[in-house]
Write an enzyme that holds these catalytic residues in place. Structure first.
Site, short mmCIF file in Angstrom:
data_model
loop_
_atom_site.label_atom_id
_atom_site.label_comp_id
_atom_site.label_asym_id
_atom_site.label_seq_id
_atom_site.Cartn_x
_atom_site.Cartn_y
_atom_site.Cartn_z
N ILE A 32 30.45 68.54 -9.56
CA ILE A 32 29.19 68.19 -10.23
C ILE A 32 29.45 67.31 -11.45
CG2 ILE A 32 28.99 70.19 -11.78
CD1 ILE A 32 26.09 70.51 -10.73
N ASN A 88 44.33 74.39 -11.58
CA ASN A 88 44.46 74.97 -12.92
C ASN A 88 44.57 76.49 -12.76
OD1 ASN A 88 44.11 72.45 -14.18
ND2 ASN A 88 41.89 72.62 -13.99
N VAL A 97 36.39 78.13 -13.70
CA VAL A 97 35.77 78.86 -12.59
C VAL A 97 36.86 79.72 -11.95
CG1 VAL A 97 34.61 78.69 -10.36
CG2 VAL A 97 34.03 77.07 -12.18
N HIS A 101 40.53 77.07 -6.57
CA HIS A 101 40.12 75.78 -6.00
C HIS A 101 41.19 74.74 -6.26
CE1 HIS A 101 38.50 76.31 -10.04
NE2 HIS A 101 38.72 75.01 -10.22
N HIS A 103 41.60 70.72 -6.95
CA HIS A 103 40.92 69.47 -7.30
C HIS A 103 41.58 68.34 -6.51
CE1 HIS A 103 38.97 70.93 -11.16
NE2 HIS A 103 39.90 71.85 -10.99
P1 AMP Z 1 38.54 74.41 -13.29
O1 AMP Z 1 38.50 73.88 -14.70
O2 AMP Z 1 39.83 74.12 -12.59
O3 AMP Z 1 38.13 75.86 -13.21
O4 AMP Z 1 37.49 73.55 -12.52
C1 AMP Z 1 36.17 73.95 -12.25
C2 AMP Z 1 35.42 72.72 -11.84
O5 AMP Z 1 34.22 73.13 -11.18
C3 AMP Z 1 34.97 71.82 -13.00
O6 AMP Z 1 35.56 70.54 -12.85
C4 AMP Z 1 33.46 71.77 -12.87
O7 AMP Z 1 32.93 70.49 -13.15
C5 AMP Z 1 33.23 72.18 -11.42
N1 AMP Z 1 31.95 72.80 -11.17
C6 AMP Z 1 31.37 73.81 -11.88
N2 AMP Z 1 30.20 74.14 -11.34
C7 AMP Z 1 30.03 73.34 -10.26
C8 AMP Z 1 29.00 73.20 -9.29
N3 AMP Z 1 27.91 73.94 -9.31
N4 AMP Z 1 29.17 72.27 -8.32
C9 AMP Z 1 30.27 71.50 -8.29
N5 AMP Z 1 31.26 71.59 -9.16
C10 AMP Z 1 31.15 72.49 -10.15
#
Ligand code: AMP
Ligand code: ZN
Length: 108
Positions: A32, A88, A97, A101, A103
């Protein structure tokens, strides 16, 4: 599934996302808040908090995600220009989050 997890909500269809791939084991959707022209997240369906919570049984899904990341990179036209696969792990590394995941970042 964890009810207060944004990625679980996306997987369940309770929150919107622009999917580029999905199967029984994992999904991939556009970030996002992209930090590059292409910024896709690959997310296992199972709520695994982070790499720190990985178990031997997760080996197959993690390797499938990396192989699919390569295919998505090709599909989005960034294979040749180059891309990063980043995970991360923990707050200190910038994880915000807590649903594991990968990236997929590129397209500069
Ligand atoms: P991290 O910092 O590795 O936990 O990455 C989490 C990522 O999730 C961040 O880059 C956010 O921009 C992305 N993110 C959070 N909420 C959403 C969402 N609803 N849809 C898509 N990406 C998201
Ligand atoms: Zn989750």
């Amino acid at each position: 599934m964890k009810s207060d997890c944004i990625f679980c909500k996306i997987i369940k269809g309770e929150s919107p996302a622009k999917f580029v791939y999905r199967d029984m084991d994992f999904v991939a959707f556009h970030n996002i808040k992209p930090s590059a022209p292409v910024h896709v997240l690959l997310v296992p369906v199972e709520h695994i908090e982070s790499v720190n919570a990985l178990e031997e049984r997760h080996g197959a899904v993690i390797s499938k995600m990396i192989i699919r990341a390569k295919e998505i990179a090709k599909q989005l036209g960034i294979s040749d220009s180059g891309y990063k696969l980043v995970i991360n792990v923990g707050r200190g590394a910038g994880q915000i989050v807590f649903h594991l995941h990968i990236h997929l970042i590129g397209g500069w």
